[in-house]
Design an enzyme around this catalytic site. Structure first.
Site, PDB file in Angstrom:
ATOM      1  N   LYS A  36       0.753  -1.187  -0.056  1.00 12.08           N
ATOM      2  CA  LYS A  36      -0.155   0.007   0.093  1.00 12.08           C
ATOM      3  C   LYS A  36       0.714   1.121   0.016  1.00 12.08           C
ATOM      4  CE  LYS A  36      -1.905  -1.255   4.161  1.00 12.08           C
ATOM      5  NZ  LYS A  36      -0.990  -2.366   4.192  1.00 12.08           N
ATOM      6  N   ARG A  43      11.800  -6.217   3.995  1.00 12.06           N
ATOM      7  CA  ARG A  43      11.610  -4.773   4.053  1.00 12.06           C
ATOM      8  C   ARG A  43      12.532  -4.053   4.844  1.00 12.06           C
ATOM      9  NH1 ARG A  43       6.123  -2.102   5.098  1.00 12.06           N
ATOM     10  NH2 ARG A  43       6.188  -3.581   6.997  1.00 12.06           N
ATOM     11  N   ARG A  95      -9.080   1.895   9.639  1.00  7.86           N
ATOM     12  CA  ARG A  95      -8.816   0.349   9.929  1.00  7.86           C
ATOM     13  C   ARG A  95     -10.020  -0.266  10.500  1.00  7.86           C
ATOM     14  NH1 ARG A  95      -3.049   0.824   9.314  1.00  7.86           N
ATOM     15  NH2 ARG A  95      -2.146  -1.104   9.715  1.00  7.86           N
ATOM     16  N   ARG A  97      -0.404  -8.322  14.068  1.00  6.09           N
ATOM     17  CA  ARG A  97      -0.826  -7.216  13.118  1.00  6.09           C
ATOM     18  C   ARG A  97      -1.821  -7.990  12.057  1.00  6.09           C
ATOM     19  NH1 ARG A  97       4.312  -5.222  10.586  1.00  6.09           N
ATOM     20  NH2 ARG A  97       3.066  -3.773   9.326  1.00  6.09           N
ATOM     21  N   ARG A 154      11.925  -2.450  10.586  1.00  5.72           N
ATOM     22  CA  ARG A 154      10.788  -1.830  11.474  1.00  5.72           C
ATOM     23  C   ARG A 154      10.855  -2.566  12.754  1.00  5.72           C
ATOM     24  NH1 ARG A 154       5.747  -0.100   7.957  1.00  5.72           N
ATOM     25  NH2 ARG A 154       4.552  -0.974   9.414  1.00  5.72           N
TER      26      ARG A 154
END
Ligand code: AP5
Length: 221
Positions: free
Chosen positions: A20, A135, A96, A179, A168
């Site tokens: 996203k 990532r 969300r 999550r 992260r």
């Protein structure tokens, strides 16, 4: 795609790591839209070290959502500001849950606006794992890289800042699992909420960044 619409108002929905943020940044650059990424905003707040920031960091590091009041007010102010209203926006990571979606509708209503489309990023679990585990982000300018799909020119330093790239904190395996659970419990009800309004469009988010971007341009036509 020929559309150069000053008032495009989009929401991106999708699980962690679906792409996203990557596509949001690209689309906003393409059309001159405002990119409102609530995760990035909250990460900045978490880094400030004040009592709100400390609380935000603690929740994010556990993979929980921050309280609706905090994020609703922030996003409400942004989407109703004259500059954002004029340019249009991509909301990435917001809403969300259903209360946030209702708060967004109310905020937009105050300026006589409404959403144009909600794009749902469709991706399989193994690809989520591959994208999140690879990532890396720049701690200074927050540019996002991927060790295979989007590596920096020099391993493993930011192309822009030269800073050593980091993972992260919420990309640890146990936090990612939480999550994903939160996404299933809290965000999934938005599928019905938005499809009931005729706004939901699915996007095949598998494949390269360029392939997904081309499909995204088609999806929002
Ligand atoms: P947030 O930052 O919004 O996290 P998220 O929604 O879980 O999404 P991600 O940032 O993990 O993934 P993405 O889909 O943007 O993927 P990306 O483009 O980076 O939220 C973090 C936390 O903040 C939440 O857990 C919560 O605590 C809090 N929060 C945020 N919003 C909130 C709200 N509204 N209410 C309450 N709390 C809130 O891509 C992932 C990787 O894949 C990158 O390395 C990228 O380079 C790579 N990649 C991208 N596209 C491709 C491709 N096509 N092929 C290969 N690799 C690709």
């Amino acid at each position: 795609m020929n559309r150069k619409d000053d008032h495009m108002r989009l929401v991106f929905l999708g699980p962690p790591g679906a792409g996203k943020g990557t596509q949001g940044a690209r689309l906003c650059e393409h059309f001159g839209l405002f990119h409102i990424a609530t995760g990035d905003i909250l990460r900045r707040s978490a880094g400030e070290g004040n009592p709100v920031g400390v609380r935000v960091k603690e929740l994010m590091d556990r993979g929980e959502l921050v309280p609706d009041e905090l994020i609703n007010e922030l996003v409400g102010q942004m989407v109703t500001s004259p500059t954002v209203a004029k340019k249009g926006f991509v909301l990435d990571g917001y809403p969300r849950n259903v209360p946030q979606a209702e708060a967004l509708d109310s905020a937009l209503e105050t300026v006589g606006a409404r959403l144009d489309r909600v794009v749902r990023f469709m991706i399989i679990g193994t690809e989520i794992a591959r994208r999140i585990s690879g990532r890396r982000v720049c701690p200074v300018c927050k540019t996002v890289y991927h060790v295979d799909a989007h590596p920096p020119k020099q391993k493993w330093f930011c192309d822009l800042e030269g800073a050593a790239l980091i993972q992260r904190p919420d990309d640890r395996e146990e936090t990612v699992l939480r999550r994903l659970e939160v996404y299933g419990q809290k965000t999934r009800p938005l599928f019905d909420f938005y499809s009931g309004k005729g706004l939901l469009t699915d996007l095949d988010a598998m494949g390269t960044e360029d392939e997904v971007f081309r499909r995204l341009l088609d999806a929002i036509k």
